[in-house]
Design a protein around this motif. Sequence first.
Motif, mmCIF file in Angstrom:
data_model
loop_
_atom_site.group_PDB
_atom_site.id
_atom_site.type_symbol
_atom_site.label_atom_id
_atom_site.label_comp_id
_atom_site.label_asym_id
_atom_site.label_seq_id
_atom_site.Cartn_x
_atom_site.Cartn_y
_atom_site.Cartn_z
ATOM 1 N N THR A 53 53.818 34.076 -10.759
ATOM 2 C CA THR A 53 53.352 32.895 -10.042
ATOM 3 C C THR A 53 53.450 33.155 -8.553
ATOM 4 O O THR A 53 54.463 33.656 -8.064
ATOM 5 N N ARG A 107 57.938 35.828 -9.096
ATOM 6 C CA ARG A 107 57.175 35.058 -8.122
ATOM 7 C C ARG A 107 56.838 35.921 -6.920
ATOM 8 O O ARG A 107 57.589 36.820 -6.539
ATOM 9 N N ALA A 136 51.409 25.541 -11.669
ATOM 10 C CA ALA A 136 50.471 26.405 -10.946
ATOM 11 C C ALA A 136 49.132 26.456 -11.675
ATOM 12 O O ALA A 136 49.067 26.326 -12.902
ATOM 13 N N ALA A 163 55.719 27.664 -12.880
ATOM 14 C CA ALA A 163 54.527 28.252 -13.504
ATOM 15 C C ALA A 163 53.684 27.187 -14.204
ATOM 16 O O ALA A 163 52.459 27.243 -14.177
ATOM 17 N N ARG A 185 59.730 36.171 -15.826
ATOM 18 C CA ARG A 185 59.008 35.424 -14.795
ATOM 19 C C ARG A 185 59.315 36.022 -13.422
ATOM 20 O O ARG A 185 60.474 36.228 -13.078
ATOM 21 N N ARG A 195 48.997 31.221 -11.139
ATOM 22 C CA ARG A 195 49.832 32.010 -12.041
ATOM 23 C C ARG A 195 48.955 32.847 -12.963
ATOM 24 O O ARG A 195 47.820 32.487 -13.258
#
Length: 136
Positions: free
Chosen positions: A50, A120, A26, A23, A118, A79
């Motif tokens: 992200t 993705r 990004a 992250a 978090r 992100r």
Amino acid sequence: MQRSMCVAVIMALSGCATTPIPAEEADPVPIARLLAYQEALVDGATLIVTRDRGFTGSACNTVFFINGKPAAEIGAGERATFQVLPDKRNIIGVSGAGACSTGLKEREVSIGIGDVARYRISIDATMSMDLSPTAF
């Protein structure tokens, strides 16, 4: 001969999948594409999403949803950070945008007060999109 041809095709396709990006590396999603869940919450929780970088699907943005509401359009290698209610069952989802529309993938996430989760967004060689927890 056929076997070596199949192996070559599989190797070529596996190179087309996206790759995770931390992250911190990004690019932030531009403000114009952040649609919701941006306001700070007292005793809130933070969700960082992200999108992988890579060629596959890079021409199109993905729409990220929180509880059925579009929260952002995220491009490859970008992100976004969202503020969500803690200790509540939140449903997050992702789908292709515009001409790149794909099926919706959803996950349930619950984050404690003050915690950070978090996730993705990845796309494999068959253009199948996924949303998963990540350490990145």
